[in-house]
Design a protein around this motif. Structure first.
Motif, PDB file in Angstrom:
ATOM      1  N   UNK A 247       0.829  -1.208   0.000  1.00 59.68           N
ATOM      2  CA  UNK A 247       0.000   0.000   0.000  1.00 59.68           C
ATOM      3  C   UNK A 247       0.863   1.258   0.000  1.00 59.68           C
ATOM      4  N   UNK A 248       1.974   1.240   0.742  1.00 59.95           N
ATOM      5  CA  UNK A 248       2.880   2.401   0.750  1.00 59.95           C
ATOM      6  C   UNK A 248       3.581   2.544  -0.586  1.00 59.95           C
ATOM      7  N   UNK A 249       4.063   1.433  -1.126  1.00 60.02           N
ATOM      8  CA  UNK A 249       4.797   1.469  -2.396  1.00 60.02           C
ATOM      9  C   UNK A 249       3.897   1.940  -3.530  1.00 60.02           C
ATOM     10  N   UNK A 250       2.626   1.570  -3.497  1.00 60.67           N
ATOM     11  CA  UNK A 250       1.697   1.950  -4.562  1.00 60.67           C
ATOM     12  C   UNK A 250       1.576   3.463  -4.710  1.00 60.67           C
ATOM     13  N   UNK A 251       1.813   4.178  -3.630  1.00 68.02           N
ATOM     14  CA  UNK A 251       1.714   5.638  -3.664  1.00 68.02           C
ATOM     15  C   UNK A 251       3.038   6.306  -4.020  1.00 68.02           C
ATOM     16  N   UNK A 252       4.096   5.509  -4.185  1.00 60.03           N
ATOM     17  CA  UNK A 252       5.425   6.072  -4.415  1.00 60.03           C
ATOM     18  C   UNK A 252       6.160   5.279  -5.495  1.00 60.03           C
ATOM     19  N   UNK A 253       5.888   5.578  -6.752  1.00 60.69           N
ATOM     20  CA  UNK A 253       6.563   4.854  -7.833  1.00 60.69           C
ATOM     21  C   UNK A 253       8.084   4.905  -7.676  1.00 60.69           C
ATOM     22  N   UNK A 254       8.708   3.731  -7.746  1.00 61.14           N
ATOM     23  CA  UNK A 254      10.159   3.648  -7.579  1.00 61.14           C
ATOM     24  C   UNK A 254      10.582   3.168  -6.219  1.00 61.14           C
ATOM     25  N   UNK A 255       9.690   3.230  -5.234  1.00 60.91           N
ATOM     26  CA  UNK A 255       9.991   2.688  -3.913  1.00 60.91           C
ATOM     27  C   UNK A 255       9.915   1.164  -3.982  1.00 60.91           C
ATOM     28  N   UNK A 256      10.685   0.492  -3.129  1.00 63.91           N
ATOM     29  CA  UNK A 256      10.699  -0.969  -3.113  1.00 63.91           C
ATOM     30  C   UNK A 256      10.295  -1.471  -1.736  1.00 63.91           C
ATOM     31  N   UNK A 257       9.876  -2.740  -1.680  1.00 57.82           N
ATOM     32  CA  UNK A 257       9.456  -3.339  -0.413  1.00 57.82           C
ATOM     33  C   UNK A 257       9.990  -4.755  -0.308  1.00 57.82           C
ATOM     34  N   UNK A 258      10.364  -5.136   0.909  1.00 54.50           N
ATOM     35  CA  UNK A 258      10.825  -6.490   1.200  1.00 54.50           C
ATOM     36  C   UNK A 258      10.265  -6.904   2.556  1.00 54.50           C
ATOM     37  N   UNK A 259       9.882  -8.158   2.677  1.00 56.37           N
ATOM     38  CA  UNK A 259       9.355  -8.632   3.952  1.00 56.37           C
ATOM     39  C   UNK A 259      10.483  -9.200   4.813  1.00 56.37           C
ATOM     40  N   UNK A 260      10.358  -8.986   6.109  1.00 49.62           N
ATOM     41  CA  UNK A 260      11.299  -9.553   7.077  1.00 49.62           C
ATOM     42  C   UNK A 260      10.640  -9.529   8.448  1.00 49.62           C
ATOM     43  N   UNK A 261      10.909 -10.552   9.228  1.00 46.67           N
ATOM     44  CA  UNK A 261      10.481 -10.595  10.626  1.00 46.67           C
ATOM     45  C   UNK A 261      11.685 -10.217  11.473  1.00 46.67           C
ATOM     46  N   UNK A 262      11.643  -9.026  12.055  1.00 41.42           N
ATOM     47  CA  UNK A 262      12.792  -8.537  12.811  1.00 41.42           C
ATOM     48  C   UNK A 262      12.990  -9.266  14.142  1.00 41.42           C
ATOM     49  N   UNK A 263      12.091 -10.174  14.473  1.00 43.92           N
ATOM     50  CA  UNK A 263      12.283 -10.991  15.661  1.00 43.92           C
ATOM     51  C   UNK A 263      12.909 -12.339  15.377  1.00 43.92           C
TER      52      UNK A 263
END
Length: 246
Positions: free
Chosen positions: A44-60
């Protein structure tokens, strides 16, 4: 930290302060990668910002962090800024061991593990930044959230030590210490009028980040009630006021 031209990772970037920082850094001309556990929130955040990237991670999760760091460096070799923003804040009735262990794993071990994994890469950059997000509660704890407050105090101390250890390298260490901000960190925070509006907080933070010489701690005016309580000799009074309703 240059204000543009960086490649910036923001953990916990799917909502709240992390998403707001991602927006500002992206708008300033930086390559931004947001990371978190919830793919839908990141998308949802990336959709509003063309060129931004996203990766999943569990910081725990220690193994997940190590694998994430390898993918991150491979996919974004220009990475030079890491914002340790991911965190959890849960009320604990006396001692809830499951909550306490999860909070320590995410809020404290997560940044330490990720920094350990990325440090060789960051040291090889011409200039790099580690940015930790602590809390006003690092300085005066909220008794209802003892482990959260303790992890933020520990992260503040860790940031000071890392800054000293890295002083002769190209890596700077900056600490953001927010007050209570209107986000979804805890139920009811986003609607609580006693919390600082998110837009106001981010605007003040971005102004402080632009100051020269660069600040080691980013403390908006509203958090100084907590940050400077011990320095003012008012710790007991501030602790009492903060915890009067609990």
């Amino acid at each position: 930290m240059d204000k543009s031209g960086n490649t910036i990772l923001i953990t916990g970037g799917g909502s709240g302060i992390g998403a707001a920082l991602a927006h500002e850094f992206h708008a300033a001309g930086n390559r931004v990668i947001i990371a978190g556990r919830r793919q839908a929130a990141l998308d949802a955040v990336v959709a509003e910002h063309p060129g931004m990237a996203a990766m999943t991670v569990d910081m725990g999760d220690a193994a997940a962090i190590a694998a994430f760091a390898d993918r991150l460096v491979a996919d974004f070799p220009a990475l030079n800024v890491v914002v340790h923003n991911a965190g959890i804040m849960v009320v604990e009735e006396q001692i809830d061991l499951a909550i306490a262990e999860a909070t320590v794993a995410t809020n404290l071990l997560g940044p330490i593990r990720l920094t350990h994994a990325l440090l060789p890469h960051l040291l090889a950059q011409p200039a790099a930044t580690l940015m930790t997000v602590t809390s006003g509660l690092a300085f005066v704890p909220l008794a209802a959230t003892p482990t959260y407050s303790a992890t933020k105090a520990a992260l503040h101390s860790w940031s000071q030590s890392m800054r000293h250890q890295l002083k002769d390298t190209g890596i700077e260490v900056i600490e953001l210490a927010p007050p209570g901000v209107q986000t979804d960190l805890m139920p009811g925070h986003a609607e609580n009028p006693q919390m600082m509006p998110l837009d106001d907080y981010i605007a003040e933070v971005m102004g402080l980040l632009r100051q020269q010489p660069a600040l080691e701690e980013i403390c908006v005016e509203r958090v100084k009630f907590l940050r400077e309580a011990e320095r003012r000799g008012e710790f007991d009074q501030v602790f009492g006021a903060l915890n009067a309703a609990h």
